[in-house]
Design a protein around this motif. Structure first.
Motif, short mmCIF file in Angstrom:
data_model
loop_
_atom_site.label_atom_id
_atom_site.label_comp_id
_atom_site.label_asym_id
_atom_site.label_seq_id
_atom_site.Cartn_x
_atom_site.Cartn_y
_atom_site.Cartn_z
N MET A 1 0.81 -1.13 -0.07
CA MET A 1 -0.09 -0.04 -0.19
C MET A 1 1.06 1.20 -0.15
O MET A 1 1.92 1.31 0.66
CB MET A 1 -0.95 -0.05 1.33
CG MET A 1 -1.85 0.99 1.28
SD MET A 1 -3.05 1.12 2.82
CE MET A 1 -4.16 -0.47 2.51
N SER A 2 0.64 2.05 -0.75
CA SER A 2 1.66 3.49 -1.14
C SER A 2 1.29 4.21 0.28
O SER A 2 0.10 4.15 0.93
CB SER A 2 1.16 4.13 -2.31
OG SER A 2 -0.06 4.93 -2.11
N ILE A 3 2.17 5.37 0.51
CA ILE A 3 1.97 6.11 1.52
C ILE A 3 0.62 6.98 1.33
O ILE A 3 -0.11 7.24 2.41
CB ILE A 3 3.19 6.99 1.74
CG1 ILE A 3 4.43 6.01 2.32
CG2 ILE A 3 2.93 7.94 2.67
CD1 ILE A 3 5.61 6.82 2.31
N ASP A 4 0.29 7.34 0.29
CA ASP A 4 -0.89 8.20 -0.11
C ASP A 4 -1.97 7.42 0.04
O ASP A 4 -2.87 8.10 0.84
CB ASP A 4 -0.81 8.78 -1.51
CG ASP A 4 -1.76 9.77 -1.72
OD1 ASP A 4 -1.85 10.64 -0.86
OD2 ASP A 4 -2.48 9.80 -2.84
N ASN A 5 -2.24 6.17 -0.23
CA ASN A 5 -3.40 5.33 0.14
C ASN A 5 -3.43 5.05 1.53
O ASN A 5 -4.69 4.90 2.00
CB ASN A 5 -3.25 3.81 -1.04
CG ASN A 5 -3.61 4.33 -2.13
OD1 ASN A 5 -4.25 5.29 -2.54
ND2 ASN A 5 -3.11 3.19 -2.86
N GLU A 6 -2.33 4.93 2.18
CA GLU A 6 -2.41 4.50 3.75
C GLU A 6 -3.00 5.66 4.32
O GLU A 6 -3.83 5.66 5.34
CB GLU A 6 -1.05 4.07 4.22
CG GLU A 6 -1.06 3.53 5.65
CD GLU A 6 0.11 3.41 5.96
OE1 GLU A 6 0.59 2.78 7.13
OE2 GLU A 6 1.18 3.08 5.17
N PHE A 7 -2.45 6.93 3.95
CA PHE A 7 -3.09 8.05 4.63
C PHE A 7 -4.40 8.17 4.50
O PHE A 7 -5.16 8.54 5.50
CB PHE A 7 -2.15 9.26 3.97
CG PHE A 7 -2.75 10.52 4.67
CD1 PHE A 7 -2.33 11.16 5.87
CD2 PHE A 7 -3.35 11.45 3.67
CE1 PHE A 7 -2.66 12.46 6.37
CE2 PHE A 7 -3.97 12.65 3.94
CZ PHE A 7 -3.50 13.00 5.58
#
Length: 53
Positions: A1-7
């Motif tokens: 999961m990318s950082i943007d999606n996780e955020f």
């Protein structure tokens, strides 16, 4: 999961949590008001003079 999606996932979770927590607080307040309303005791009239017929 990318950082943007996780955020975005974490942000959505926290927003839901806030809404649910606010609803829980409102329901607790409503429950307290109802308990106060129904915890009232009736007045005892035993000390009043009674009529005899």
């Amino acid at each position: 999961m990318s950082i943007d999606n996780e955020f975005k996932h974490n942000k959505a979770y926290l927003m839901r949590y806030r809404k649910i927590h606010t609803k829980i607080d409102r329901l607790k307040d409503k429950l307290n008001r109802l308990n106060e309303r129904y915890d009232l005791k009736g007045v005892s009239y035993s000390s009043e003079p009674s009529s005899s017929s």
